[in-house]
Design a protein around this motif. Structure first.
Motif: not given
Length: 303
Positions: A129-156
């Motif tokens: 539920g917290e804000s997160c960041q995709q670490l490589v813009l335009g990529h699916l990941g990696p991201d800043t979410c913890d294990v078992g979580l995925f950075c969804d609804h990412a602004d392109p």
């Protein structure tokens, strides 16, 4: 079986719409939501091998990304074989990576089994539920979410999204809490919240859409969403409070546009009110088929 006026979206669910999800209903991309669009059908979903359906029963609805054509017919009449993709490097359900890593998606889209790798967990990772960041813009990941979580609804444009919970268990028996259903988007299955179309409370960019048995919050395919009586090809194209029905459900329906359907409102059976001339609030579900809490859901359509 839902009300017969609903538009038939079997083709979108069963393999003709690129980017459509593989819903795995249980009780308990690169930009935009991974948990977006679902489809609607006037027939009960057909089980396949991808998971469980409708609050614990076996079966799932599969989009084209969830099925593999091993013997496909070419328009010329030739038959060719498409080999399956390589297995993923880890199991997103089991989270079987070594300590300090999580099983998630990396690299550029499209998302496939080769995108699934053991990804480093950042220091002080973001939680559900917290804000997160995709670490490589335009990529699916990696991201800043913890294990078992995925950075969804990412602004392109910015790569900023929200940490969504991945389903646990297995692909054959996915697990989410009782307030959510498991939706598998290719290799990333996410727990998405149940909702009531009469009392929509979905996050911005999502609408309350029918998904096999009941309703869940799923992404709108293109914003701005289509408005009252505008053409549509699925619920995921209509604004909150609207669903995609046959174009003959209202005389005001605008032909063409995004598809042969028409965005028409949900309505409450105990307090019916419809905007179209001659429209009635018709039950969304056949008698006895509505899930608990959704018995009052109707849809505005001509008799």
């Amino acid at each position: 079986m839902r009300v017969s006026t609903r538009f038939l979206f079997v083709l979108a669910l069963f393999g003709c719409d690129p980017g459509v999800l593989d819903p795995i209903l249980t009780g308990g991309g690169s930009g935009g939501s991974m948990s977006g669009p679902a489809s609607t059908t006037t027939t009960d979903p057909t089980p396949d091998s991808t998971g469980t359906a409708s609050d614990g029963s076996t079966g799932a609805i599969s989009g084209d990304s969830g099925s593999t054509c091993t013997t496909c017919d070419d328009p010329t009449g030739a038959v060719f074989v498409v080999p399956p993709g390589p297995p993923a490097a880890c199991d997103v359900y089991a989270q079987d990576c070594e300590s300090g890593f999580k099983c998630s998606a990396e690299g550029p889209p499209p998302l496939d089994s080769e995108s699934i790798v053991c990804s480093s967990i950042v220091a002080e990772p973001d939680q559900a539920g917290e804000s997160c960041q995709q670490l490589v813009l335009g990529h699916l990941g990696p991201d800043t979410c913890d294990v078992g979580l995925f950075c969804d609804h990412a602004d392109p444009q910015t790569g900023t999204g929200t940490c969504a919970v991945m389903c646990q268990g297995s692909s054959s028996q996915p697990l989410c809490d009782s307030a959510s259903a498991c939706f598998g988007y290719h290799e990333i299955p996410l727990c998405v919240p149940h909702c009531d179309p009469l009392l929509p409370s979905c996050p911005a960019g999502d609408t309350c859409q029918y998904a096999g048995v009941d309703f869940v919050c799923l992404g709108v395919s293109d914003l701005p969403a289509n408005q009252l009586f505008e053409g549509c090809g699925g619920d995921w194209q209509c604004a909150p409070g609207l669903n995609c029905v046959d174009e003959d459900a209202a005389v005001e329906c605008i032909g063409g546009g995004d598809g042969p359907g028409c965005c028409s409102p949900y309505c409450a059976l105990d307090n019916p009110a419809c905007p179209g001339v001659g429209q009635q609030c018709r039950p969304y579900y056949d008698p006895g088929e509505a899930p608990v809490g959704l018995e009052n859901v109707g849809v505005c359509a001509l008799p």
